[in-house]
Enzyme design. Sequence first.
Site, mmCIF file in Angstrom:
data_model
loop_
_atom_site.group_PDB
_atom_site.id
_atom_site.type_symbol
_atom_site.label_atom_id
_atom_site.label_comp_id
_atom_site.label_asym_id
_atom_site.label_seq_id
_atom_site.Cartn_x
_atom_site.Cartn_y
_atom_site.Cartn_z
ATOM 1 N N ASP A 97 0.746 -1.209 0.023
ATOM 2 C CA ASP A 97 0.118 0.186 0.103
ATOM 3 C C ASP A 97 0.920 1.373 -0.192
ATOM 4 O OD1 ASP A 97 -1.558 -2.014 0.769
ATOM 5 O OD2 ASP A 97 -2.983 -0.959 2.080
ATOM 6 N N LYS B 194 -7.194 3.041 -2.529
ATOM 7 C CA LYS B 194 -7.427 3.051 -1.304
ATOM 8 C C LYS B 194 -7.846 4.378 -0.515
ATOM 9 C CE LYS B 194 -5.056 1.791 3.261
ATOM 10 N NZ LYS B 194 -4.018 1.202 3.826
ATOM 11 N N LYS C 214 -10.215 -0.289 -1.643
ATOM 12 C CA LYS C 214 -9.846 -0.544 -0.030
ATOM 13 C C LYS C 214 -10.533 0.626 0.544
ATOM 14 C CE LYS C 214 -6.302 -1.635 3.286
ATOM 15 N NZ LYS C 214 -4.803 -2.221 3.213
#
Length: 250
Positions: free
Chosen positions: A103, A166, A198
């Site tokens: 991430d 995300k 996400k």
Amino acid sequence: MQDTQQIAAQALGLMDLTRLEDDTDDTRVRAMCKRTATAFGHPAAVCVYPRFIQAAREALAEIGLADQVAVATVANFPAGKPDPEVAAREIGQAITLGADEVDVVFPWRALLEGDENSGRVLVRKCRLACASHPLKVILESGMLDKPDDVRRAAKIAIAEGADFIKTSTGKAETGATAQAARVMLETIRASGREVGFKVSGGVRTLDDACRYMQLAEEIMGPGWVSPQNFRIGASGLLDALLAELEQDRP
């Protein structure tokens, strides 16, 4: 409509169970990983700082989930600096350490200052550094002032090869919001690409998780919500889900 226990079980399987507190150590990471072995299934991944990747892998192996629960880590975190070389190097090092997923924080401040190119170059270089491993790009959507800023960041990340976009690091003043999630999901749909979503930053209850799951199904269609397409980054959520799932257990 699924009942609440079915939804809780589904949400558990969508989780990236996260330990990114400043006081984290090997013992806390191992304890978190061992909590993934529940009577109701397991999260999709655990997410830890790069220095704890090995500890996480060892703990998952000890409980027989090494091949079922991915180990995710973070890069360019949490500041989101506009330095593609450093971000890509961090990712390369994380992959070498054994990370399954990464991430990375998008340079959102640069975007707000009118610099879109830093984001393009950073995601492009990080995509290369991640090779075949899933790359999730954190937009820090709560700090982007307008829906159009969220949309611009999402478009850049998708165009440059993000596997997921995300919402948040969980470190900023504002985390996930329904408005930002809607914009991001609509941008994914409009792109026509197989990109996941996400949600993270303030998802603490079953109601929180359910709200975002329903929003994703509304925009992306029935059946889209799965670990391959949808993740929930959280730490305290596991307790809330287990409390629901254990209610009627003998």
